[in-house]
Design an enzyme around this catalytic site. Structure first.
Site, PDB file in Angstrom:
ATOM      1  N   ARG A  23      42.431 -15.482 -17.767  1.00  0.00           N
ATOM      2  CA  ARG A  23      43.725 -15.112 -17.194  1.00  0.00           C
ATOM      3  C   ARG A  23      43.666 -15.232 -15.679  1.00  0.00           C
ATOM      4  O   ARG A  23      42.765 -14.680 -15.044  1.00  0.00           O
ATOM      5  CB  ARG A  23      44.115 -13.686 -17.601  1.00  0.00           C
ATOM      6  CG  ARG A  23      44.408 -13.549 -19.085  1.00  0.00           C
ATOM      7  CD  ARG A  23      44.866 -12.159 -19.440  1.00  0.00           C
ATOM      8  NE  ARG A  23      44.973 -12.016 -20.879  1.00  0.00           N
ATOM      9  CZ  ARG A  23      45.242 -10.871 -21.494  1.00  0.00           C
ATOM     10  NH1 ARG A  23      45.442  -9.774 -20.782  1.00  0.00           N
ATOM     11  NH2 ARG A  23      45.326 -10.815 -22.804  1.00  0.00           N
ATOM     12  N   SER A 115      49.262 -12.110 -22.588  1.00  0.00           N
ATOM     13  CA  SER A 115      49.578 -10.905 -23.347  1.00  0.00           C
ATOM     14  C   SER A 115      50.652 -10.054 -22.682  1.00  0.00           C
ATOM     15  O   SER A 115      51.793 -10.464 -22.538  1.00  0.00           O
ATOM     16  CB  SER A 115      48.303 -10.094 -23.588  1.00  0.00           C
ATOM     17  OG  SER A 115      48.555  -9.009 -24.462  1.00  0.00           O
ATOM     18  N   HIS A 116      50.277  -8.867 -22.214  1.00  0.00           N
ATOM     19  CA  HIS A 116      51.225  -7.903 -21.660  1.00  0.00           C
ATOM     20  C   HIS A 116      51.387  -8.041 -20.151  1.00  0.00           C
ATOM     21  O   HIS A 116      52.073  -7.224 -19.534  1.00  0.00           O
ATOM     22  CB  HIS A 116      50.759  -6.490 -21.993  1.00  0.00           C
ATOM     23  CG  HIS A 116      49.352  -6.219 -21.563  1.00  0.00           C
ATOM     24  ND1 HIS A 116      48.271  -6.854 -22.143  1.00  0.00           N
ATOM     25  CD2 HIS A 116      48.831  -5.400 -20.620  1.00  0.00           C
ATOM     26  CE1 HIS A 116      47.154  -6.437 -21.559  1.00  0.00           C
ATOM     27  NE2 HIS A 116      47.463  -5.570 -20.634  1.00  0.00           N
ATOM     28  N   ASP A 283      54.923  -6.409 -26.918  1.00  0.00           N
ATOM     29  CA  ASP A 283      54.501  -7.031 -25.664  1.00  0.00           C
ATOM     30  C   ASP A 283      54.803  -8.522 -25.689  1.00  0.00           C
ATOM     31  O   ASP A 283      55.418  -9.031 -26.628  1.00  0.00           O
ATOM     32  CB  ASP A 283      53.020  -6.755 -25.381  1.00  0.00           C
ATOM     33  CG  ASP A 283      52.086  -7.506 -26.318  1.00  0.00           C
ATOM     34  OD1 ASP A 283      52.514  -7.851 -27.438  1.00  0.00           O
ATOM     35  OD2 ASP A 283      50.930  -7.751 -25.933  1.00  0.00           O
ATOM     36  N   ASP A 285      53.132 -11.323 -26.184  1.00  0.00           N
ATOM     37  CA  ASP A 285      52.672 -12.218 -27.247  1.00  0.00           C
ATOM     38  C   ASP A 285      52.714 -11.583 -28.633  1.00  0.00           C
ATOM     39  O   ASP A 285      52.272 -12.188 -29.603  1.00  0.00           O
ATOM     40  CB  ASP A 285      51.271 -12.736 -26.940  1.00  0.00           C
ATOM     41  CG  ASP A 285      50.195 -11.656 -27.021  1.00  0.00           C
ATOM     42  OD1 ASP A 285      50.496 -10.497 -26.684  1.00  0.00           O
ATOM     43  OD2 ASP A 285      49.064 -11.977 -27.423  1.00  0.00           O
ATOM     44  N   ASP A 287      51.269  -8.840 -30.071  1.00  0.00           N
ATOM     45  CA  ASP A 287      50.198  -8.146 -30.773  1.00  0.00           C
ATOM     46  C   ASP A 287      50.193  -6.636 -30.513  1.00  0.00           C
ATOM     47  O   ASP A 287      49.570  -5.874 -31.247  1.00  0.00           O
ATOM     48  CB  ASP A 287      48.822  -8.751 -30.459  1.00  0.00           C
ATOM     49  CG  ASP A 287      48.475  -8.766 -28.974  1.00  0.00           C
ATOM     50  OD1 ASP A 287      49.313  -8.335 -28.152  1.00  0.00           O
ATOM     51  OD2 ASP A 287      47.353  -9.210 -28.641  1.00  0.00           O
ATOM     52  N   ARG A 288      50.908  -6.183 -29.480  1.00  0.00           N
ATOM     53  CA  ARG A 288      50.956  -4.748 -29.166  1.00  0.00           C
ATOM     54  C   ARG A 288      52.324  -4.179 -29.525  1.00  0.00           C
ATOM     55  O   ARG A 288      53.312  -4.901 -29.625  1.00  0.00           O
ATOM     56  CB  ARG A 288      50.682  -4.515 -27.676  1.00  0.00           C
ATOM     57  CG  ARG A 288      49.313  -4.984 -27.226  1.00  0.00           C
ATOM     58  CD  ARG A 288      49.190  -4.901 -25.712  1.00  0.00           C
ATOM     59  NE  ARG A 288      48.006  -5.581 -25.243  1.00  0.00           N
ATOM     60  CZ  ARG A 288      46.955  -4.977 -24.688  1.00  0.00           C
ATOM     61  NH1 ARG A 288      46.952  -3.677 -24.525  1.00  0.00           N
ATOM     62  NH2 ARG A 288      45.918  -5.672 -24.286  1.00  0.00           N
ATOM     63  N   THR A 352      35.898  -2.243 -26.454  1.00  0.00           N
ATOM     64  CA  THR A 352      37.252  -2.771 -26.310  1.00  0.00           C
ATOM     65  C   THR A 352      37.239  -4.284 -26.505  1.00  0.00           C
ATOM     66  O   THR A 352      36.381  -4.985 -25.971  1.00  0.00           O
ATOM     67  CB  THR A 352      37.802  -2.416 -24.921  1.00  0.00           C
ATOM     68  OG1 THR A 352      37.911  -0.995 -24.818  1.00  0.00           O
ATOM     69  CG2 THR A 352      39.158  -3.041 -24.697  1.00  0.00           C
ATOM     70  N   GLU A 371      43.403   0.143 -31.180  1.00  0.00           N
ATOM     71  CA  GLU A 371      42.999   0.446 -29.812  1.00  0.00           C
ATOM     72  C   GLU A 371      44.072   1.304 -29.157  1.00  0.00           C
ATOM     73  O   GLU A 371      45.258   1.172 -29.476  1.00  0.00           O
ATOM     74  CB  GLU A 371      42.817  -0.840 -29.001  1.00  0.00           C
ATOM     75  CG  GLU A 371      41.711  -1.737 -29.515  1.00  0.00           C
ATOM     76  CD  GLU A 371      41.566  -3.009 -28.690  1.00  0.00           C
ATOM     77  OE1 GLU A 371      40.456  -3.556 -28.656  1.00  0.00           O
ATOM     78  OE2 GLU A 371      42.565  -3.450 -28.079  1.00  0.00           O
ATOM     79  N   SER A 373      45.307   0.959 -26.430  1.00  0.00           N
ATOM     80  CA  SER A 373      46.169   0.113 -25.604  1.00  0.00           C
ATOM     81  C   SER A 373      47.301  -0.494 -26.428  1.00  0.00           C
ATOM     82  O   SER A 373      47.666  -1.651 -26.248  1.00  0.00           O
ATOM     83  CB  SER A 373      45.344  -0.981 -24.921  1.00  0.00           C
ATOM     84  OG  SER A 373      44.602  -1.723 -25.879  1.00  0.00           O
ATOM     85  N   LYS A 384      45.299  -7.906 -33.578  1.00  0.00           N
ATOM     86  CA  LYS A 384      46.244  -6.809 -33.688  1.00  0.00           C
ATOM     87  C   LYS A 384      47.634  -7.380 -33.898  1.00  0.00           C
ATOM     88  O   LYS A 384      47.894  -8.531 -33.538  1.00  0.00           O
ATOM     89  CB  LYS A 384      46.178  -5.894 -32.476  1.00  0.00           C
ATOM     90  CG  LYS A 384      46.192  -6.560 -31.108  1.00  0.00           C
ATOM     91  CD  LYS A 384      45.968  -5.518 -30.034  1.00  0.00           C
ATOM     92  CE  LYS A 384      45.843  -6.152 -28.649  1.00  0.00           C
ATOM     93  NZ  LYS A 384      44.504  -6.724 -28.404  1.00  0.00           N
TER      94      LYS A 384
END
Length: 558
Positions: A23, A115-116, A283, A285, A287-288, A352, A371, A373, A384
């Site tokens: 990233r 991601s987020h 989020d 992508d 997954d959250r 993590t 997790e 998060s 996730k």
């Protein structure tokens, strides 16, 4: 026949993948050869592992995604890849990528996501590689990618090849005397079909109608918009007005696609007047997730995991396949541990990073994990999964006929409550953050705090029982992962954890976690802020966080 060219390049020294890939700021990836170098390093690192020569490509729709997708197509054509399965318009949620890899027996996948993290030309981009089981690449693979990237002197590319990724279909090209195929797929259809196999959509739909359950879901202009429309609106009958920010945008419409109380504040505000019974945010992508009950009742991710663990019989997938065990990341509150103990099931604590759950799942030892998060998932894929979690919650609501708040209250009555919070200090000066961690490491090594009592500003006293830097020995392959976060374990079972995050694109993010267990039911109804104030003060005393960073307050409180 299309021409393959060998392009000279100069290696970059900063292409070491973190816990979820590489990233960086968009402008970093836009440097000449930067993206090509990293993707070439991926192909060289994994080419010996090709079975069918098939790679899946998808992303969260953020800025630079379409251009990088075309670059990957051109590089893949020149690098022994026989087939690419590409999401239409390059947009596919991370959970869907994992499913597609597994469904089509692909060798792996490249996910274009940060991601987020925020998107746009001045913000973040990311590339990560997932292996054939559908999960994030383990350290053995990412280390190999990094080593190759440090000495790369050229890359192979087919610059004249172009695919219209906006049109579903199969495209064939002749490259180096071999057939190269690009299949552009509807990234939503396969995933929705799979969710219908896992959950009883008819039962959920009936419950929503019978109870007149009011839902409000936001995709925060990330990848989940089409999935929300397909699942929540088309399959479960929600009106379009219940689906917010469902158009994927390159900059997420200026939103920060992180589903927490800070960055999803618009959902919290909309839920506060009690009109809606259930709310969720995803989020960038997909997954959250964040779960809210009526009047914006917040479900801590650690509690979300524990409640689902306690009610897996509500989901047809688990009634059919059984439950093998539970797991959580080390910083996550230990609420699910109590459920595992009650149900006499194995419980694992891992570092993590979702990749650590994959080995346990592949070995048949793990069914549900999460997790703190805002990530929860099961062994249906190896990532996730935000939509899966929302459907799991709706399944529990439909089965128990209870509200979100009642489910939590009943859970605390049965198991007690792990009060938990996380403080994020984003974009700290790296030297300051590392100096603080060095200070904590010294305390671990000299053991000077063990058996010492520390009094908080509120007058509450704690005794340090143990202090260490978390190390994980994988029970399946025996690999060792060290230095995963400083843990301070207190005599009453409370925990304080300090970590430097590996998911940022610049500077350092310090994460501080505190977890305190309360068995008395009457105390479980108190506010987390009040219950954790003394423990937070102890954390600041031990770490000297304010002195090292100059920060008086965190960027985000969860």
């Amino acid at each position: 026949m299309l021409e393959v060219t060998t392009t000279p390049t100069v290696a970059f020294s900063d292409q070491k993948p973190g816990t979820s890939g590489l990233r960086k700021k968009v402008k970093v990836f836009q440097q000449p050869n930067y993206t090509e170098n990293f993707v070439q390093s991926i192909f060289q690192a994994v080419e010996d592992g090709f079975r069918s020569g098939t790679i899946v490509v998808g992303g969260d729709g953020r800025y630079l995604g379409p251009e990088v997708t075309q670059t990957i197509v051109q590089l893949a054509a020149a690098n022994k890849v026989k087939k690419l399965i590409v999401a239409q318009n390059g947009i596919m949620s991370t959970p869907a990528v994992s499913h597609v890899i597994r469904k089509y027996s692909a060798d792996g996948g490249i996910v274009l996501t940060a991601s987020h993290n925020p998107g746009g030309p001045d913000n973040d981009f990311g590339i990560k590689y997932n292996i054939a089981n559908g999960g994030p690449a383990p350290a053995s693979v990412t280390d190999k990618i990094y080593e190759i990237s440090k000495s790369l002197s050229s890359y192979e590319i087919c610059k004249t090849l172009h695919v219209d990724i906006g049109v579903i279909g199969v495209y064939e090209f002749h490259v180096r005397g071999s057939l190269f195929t690009v299949q552009v797929i509807d990234s939503v259809a396969d995933y929705v079909t799979y969710m219908e196999e896992i959950f009883d959509f008819a039962a959920i739909n009936a419950y929503i109608k019978e109870s007149q359950l009011q839902l409000l879901i936001t995709a925060l202009n990330g990848v989940m918009g089409p999935y929300v429309k397909a699942v929540m609106c088309d399959k479960l009958g929600l009106p379009d007005s219940s689906a917010l920010a469902c158009t994927p945008l390159p900059d997420f419409g200026g939103l920060h696609p992180d589903p927490n109380l800070t960055y999803a504040a618009s959902l919290v505000t909309a839920m506060q007047d009690g009109t809606y019974d259930f709310g969720a945010a995803f989020d960038g992508d997909g997954d959250r997730n964040m779960i809210l009950g009526k009047s914006a009742f917040f479900v801590c991710p650690s509690d979300s995991l524990a409640v689902l663990a306690n009610h897996l019989e509500c989901i047809p997938y688990f009634r059919k396949n059984g439950v093998n065990g539970f797991a959580r990341s080390m910083p996550t509150a230990a609420a699910v541990d109590l459920v595992a103990k009650e149900k006499k099931l194995p419980m694992y604590e891992v570092p993590t990073g979702w990749k650590f759950f994959g080995n346990l799942m592949d070995a048949g030892q793990l069914s549900l994990c999460g997790e703190e998060s805002f990530g929860t998932g099961s062994d249906h894929i190896r990532e996730k999964d935000g939509m899966w979690t929302v459907l799991a919650w709706l399944s529990v609501l439909a089965h128990t006929k209870k509200s979100v708040e009642q489910l939590l209250t009943d859970h605390w009555k049965q198991y007690g409550r792990n009060f938990f919070t996380r403080y994020d200090y984003e974009a700290c000066e790296t030297e300051q953050a590392e100096a603080m961690m060095a200070h904590l490491t010294a305390l671990v090594e000299n053991g000077s705090l063990v058996n010492q009592s520390i009094t908080s500003a509120t007058g509450k006293m704690y005794t340090v029982q143990k202090m260490d830097n978390f190390k994980y020995v994988d029970p399946i392959d025996k690999t060792v992962t060290s230095k995963q976060g400083i843990r301070v374990i207190l005599s009453d079972g409370s925990r304080i954890v300090f970590r430097l995050s590996g998911t940022g694109s610049s500077g350092s993010t310090i994460r501080l976690y505190v977890d305190s267990y309360e068995e008395k039911f009457e105390n479980t109804q108190l506010s987390a802020q009040d219950m954790l104030a003394a423990l937070l003060d102890i954390a600041f005393q031990i770490s000297k966080l304010k002195e090292f960073t100059g920060r008086d307050a965190p960027t985000v409180i969860t």
